[in-house]
Design an enzyme around this catalytic site. Structure first.
Site: not given
Length: 195
Positions: A66, A121, A124, A186
Site C-alpha cells: 500500500g 499508507d 487503522d 491502487r
C-alpha cells in the site's frame, strides 16, 4: 536530433480524471480526496521530516504494497541524505483487518544504530504497526518513528506513538493512491471511499 517534451496532461486518459463513481469487484466507491490534497499532505510531512532529521541519514522502511506511491512521492521531497528499504506484511482480507500480521518479506539491511522511519499508507486498528514497531525495535535502531499518510483514530486498538500523520480520517474504507480493495484501485491518484 532534438526531442520535444510533451506533457502527459494533454493526452486524454479518463482513468486519471476524478470520476464520480468507480466500481471495484462488488463495491462502489465515490470521490473522497483529490490528488492535490493528498500531495499537499505528503509535502507537509516531508517538510517536517527534512527539519527533524537534518544532519542525519535516516532509513525509510516502506510497508508494501500500500505505501509504494506514498513512499515514492515522500522520498522525492526529501532534501537530506536518506535510504529506503521495503518490508511486506499482510493483515487484511477484503475490507477488514484480520488482526493477524504475517511478515512476508523482511529487511535485508542491518538496522542496528540507524534512524528508522516506517512509511505506512494507513494506520487503522494498529495491529500491523504494533507488530512492526516490535519487530524493528528488537533490532536496536538509534531511533524509530512512523510516518503514515492516513490515520483512523477511532479504529485504533493499540496505543501507538505516531509522530508523522498526513491526514486524519474517519472510519471509511478508502482506495486509491496505493490503497486497494482485494488488489484493485491502487493505481488511482485520487482517493475514493466505499459507498
Amino acid at each position: 536530433m532534438r526531442y520535444i517534451w510533451a506533457p502527459f496532461a494533454k493526452r486524454p486518459n479518463p482513468i486519471w480524471m476524478l470520476q464520480s463513481t468507480i466500481t471495484l469487484h462488488d463495491k462502489q466507491f465515490t470521490p473522497y480526496l483529490p490528488a492535490q490534497q493528498v500531495m499537499a499532505a505528503v509535502q507537509e510531512l516531508a517538510g517536517r521530516l527534512n527539519q527533524d532529521y537534518a544532519g542525519k541519514q535516516p532509513l525509510f522502511v516502506a510497508v508494501l504494497n500500500g505505501s509504494f506511491m506514498f513512499a515514492s512521492d515522500l522520498l522525492k521531497e526529501m532534501l537530506i541524505p536518506c535510504e529506503i528499504a521495503f518490508i511486506r506484511v499482510a493483515s487484511y482480507e477484503g475490507i477488514s483487518s484480520t488482526g493477524r500480521v504475517r511478515e512476508i518479506l523482511g529487511l535485508q539491511e542491518d538496522v542496528a544504530g540507524r534512524d528508522l522511519i516506517i512509511v505506512e499508507d494507513i494506520v487503522d486498528t494498529g495491529h500491523t504497526m504494533r507488530a512492526l514497531l516490535e519487530l524493528l525495535g528488537a533490532q536496536k535502531p538509534a531511533s524509530l518513528a512512523v510516518a503514515t499518510l492516513f490515520l483512523k483514530p477511532e479504529c485504533l486498538q493499540h496505543e501507538l506513538d505516531i509522530r508523522y500523520v498526513g491526514l486524519t480520517i474517519p472510519n471509511d474504507f478508502i482506495v486509491g493512491y496505493g490503497l486497494d480493495y482485494d488488489g484493485l484501485g491502487r493505481n488511482y491518484p485520487d482517493v475514493y471511499k466505499a459507498v
